[in-house]
Design a protein around this motif. Structure first.
Motif, PDB file in Angstrom:
ATOM      1  N   ASP A   1       0.833  -1.281   0.026  1.00 11.56           N
ATOM      2  CA  ASP A   1      -0.066   0.120  -0.016  1.00 11.56           C
ATOM      3  C   ASP A   1       0.792   1.553  -0.041  1.00 11.56           C
ATOM      4  O   ASP A   1       1.740   1.379   0.800  1.00 11.56           O
ATOM      5  N   GLU A   2       0.433   2.074  -0.870  1.00  8.03           N
ATOM      6  CA  GLU A   2       1.389   3.288  -0.949  1.00  8.03           C
ATOM      7  C   GLU A   2       2.810   3.137  -1.227  1.00  8.03           C
ATOM      8  O   GLU A   2       3.529   3.735  -0.499  1.00  8.03           O
ATOM      9  N   ILE A   3       3.161   2.268  -2.373  1.00 10.47           N
ATOM     10  CA  ILE A   3       4.321   1.762  -2.459  1.00 10.47           C
ATOM     11  C   ILE A   3       5.288   3.054  -2.632  1.00 10.47           C
ATOM     12  O   ILE A   3       6.582   3.044  -2.292  1.00 10.47           O
ATOM     13  N   ASN A   4       4.869   4.181  -3.242  1.00  8.94           N
ATOM     14  CA  ASN A   4       5.882   5.250  -3.489  1.00  8.94           C
ATOM     15  C   ASN A   4       6.219   5.941  -2.509  1.00  8.94           C
ATOM     16  O   ASN A   4       6.827   7.283  -2.249  1.00  8.94           O
ATOM     17  N   ARG A   5       5.941   5.663  -1.013  1.00  7.04           N
ATOM     18  CA  ARG A   5       5.877   6.564   0.024  1.00  7.04           C
ATOM     19  C   ARG A   5       7.370   6.135   0.651  1.00  7.04           C
ATOM     20  O   ARG A   5       7.898   6.691   1.558  1.00  7.04           O
ATOM     21  N   ALA A   6       7.875   4.591   0.255  1.00  6.57           N
ATOM     22  CA  ALA A   6       9.105   4.421   0.753  1.00  6.57           C
ATOM     23  C   ALA A   6      10.239   4.747  -0.145  1.00  6.57           C
ATOM     24  O   ALA A   6      10.006   5.154  -1.111  1.00  6.57           O
ATOM     25  N   SER A   7      11.391   4.695   0.427  1.00  6.19           N
ATOM     26  CA  SER A   7      12.599   4.933  -0.189  1.00  6.19           C
ATOM     27  C   SER A   7      12.884   4.124  -1.341  1.00  6.19           C
ATOM     28  O   SER A   7      12.329   3.044  -1.228  1.00  6.19           O
ATOM     29  N   PRO A   8      13.498   4.730  -2.142  1.00  5.61           N
ATOM     30  CA  PRO A   8      14.029   3.626  -3.370  1.00  5.61           C
ATOM     31  C   PRO A   8      14.585   2.463  -2.808  1.00  5.61           C
ATOM     32  O   PRO A   8      14.539   1.407  -3.385  1.00  5.61           O
TER      33      PRO A   8
END
Length: 323
Positions: A113-120
């Motif tokens: 969920d909301e994968i783009n909130r984690a760091s690369p």
């Protein structure tokens, strides 16, 4: 070995059962449910770009229940670490050994969920498992089992505090789509059942995990005529030469379209692929793999519109040629 007409009929019947069961939870969303199962049976992953509250968690949970599988949800945040997803090795003082403690990625369906909130760095923890169905921790490889699918989500509206998914990771997703809001009739049905929480809905198992794996293997045997291969090749080449595109569809994208088209054909009760199977899946399979020129984006061009234009400009093989 090529799929027979009888096998295609049985495949379609089983897929209809799975879709029908999940639709009891995700009302009025036949297309996205069928698309999600197409990704699962094509041994791929699904990226959902949607606002909160549209049923993404319910979709993942219902799909897992319908195939007697397990599901885990991971809420991606900036402080999430790779080990929080894949698992960690912990030293056991009593036994004097290092034991592996599996992370939430060890499930049949994983909702990121909301994968783009984690760091690369944390996002990259999913690259190996999405491509190879295994994770490597401290030099030891651990398979996650089958079937396995990642359903990742990201909010297309709110971009503050997010990290754009790198192209290498986007390319790992077989499809990108969105659930969207339900229609009026479906909204009324949802409101009528408002006294039941979403997690209280239980989907009756329709198939077992082994049967799903067998269906995925069977989908790979759908016949694809050389003219269909030529058609897909011309489509992806057109995305690479379009003046609005900075980076076109990769070979992985072309392979993904063929795999998904095979499953789509079997789901329609056919043991062979026709051009309409390719057209039906071109946008969800190809659009997220395109990187548009900055000037084209400024002019309002979208990847979905460009794929639609490529489909118009690239003539499909005739019915006589394709079958």
């Amino acid at each position: 070995m090529t799929m027979t007409a009888e096998q295609a009929t049985g495949f379609a019947a089983n897929l209809d059962r799975l879709v029908g069961a999940v639709e009891e939870v995700l009302l009025g969303k036949n297309r996205i449910v069928r698309l999600a199962f197409t990704a699962l049976l094509s041994e791929g992953h699904l990226l959902l770009e949607d606002v909160p509250g549209t049923g993404k968690t319910s979709l993942a949970r219902a799909m897992a229940q319908s195939v007697s599988g397990t599901s885990n949800r991971v809420q991606f945040t900036p402080d999430l670490l790779p080990g929080d997803i894949t698992g960690v090795t912990v030293y056991d003082q009593r036994s004097g050994r290092f034991d592996f403690h599996p992370g939430p990625v060890f499930a049949n369906l994983v909702l990121a969920d909301e994968i783009n909130r984690a760091s690369p760095k944390t996002q990259s923890a999913l690259l190996e498992v999405m491509e190879e169905g295994q994770v490597t921790v401290d030099g030891q490889t651990h398979p996650v089992g089958h079937p396995f699918m990642v359903i990742a989500t990201q909010n297309p509206i709110e971009q503050a505090g997010t990290y754009r998914l790198p192209e290498a990771q986007l390319d790992r997703f077989l499809m990108r789509s969105s659930i969207g809001y339900p229609d009026h009739a479906s909204t009324i049905r949802i409101l009528e059942g408002a006294d039941h929480r979403a997690h209280e809905h239980v989907v009756e198992p329709q198939l077992g995990p082994d049967e799903v794996v067998a269906m995925a293997a069977l989908a790979r045997t759908v016949y694809v005529d050389p003219t269909i291969h030529d058609y897909v090749s011309r489509l992806v080449e057109a995305t690479r030469t379009a003046r609005e595109v900075r980076l076109g569809v990769s070979v992985r994208g072309a392979l993904a379209l063929i795999r998904a088209a095979k499953t789509h054909a079997a789901g329609r009760g056919r043991h062979y692929v026709v051009p309409d199977d390719v057209k039906a899946l071109a946008e969800p399979v190809l659009a997220h793999r395109l990187i548009l020129d900055a000037e084209a984006e400024f002019d309002g061009v979208t990847a979905s519109n460009l794929v639609a234009q490529v489909l118009i400009e690239t003539p499909p093989p005739s019915a006589r040629q394709a079958v």
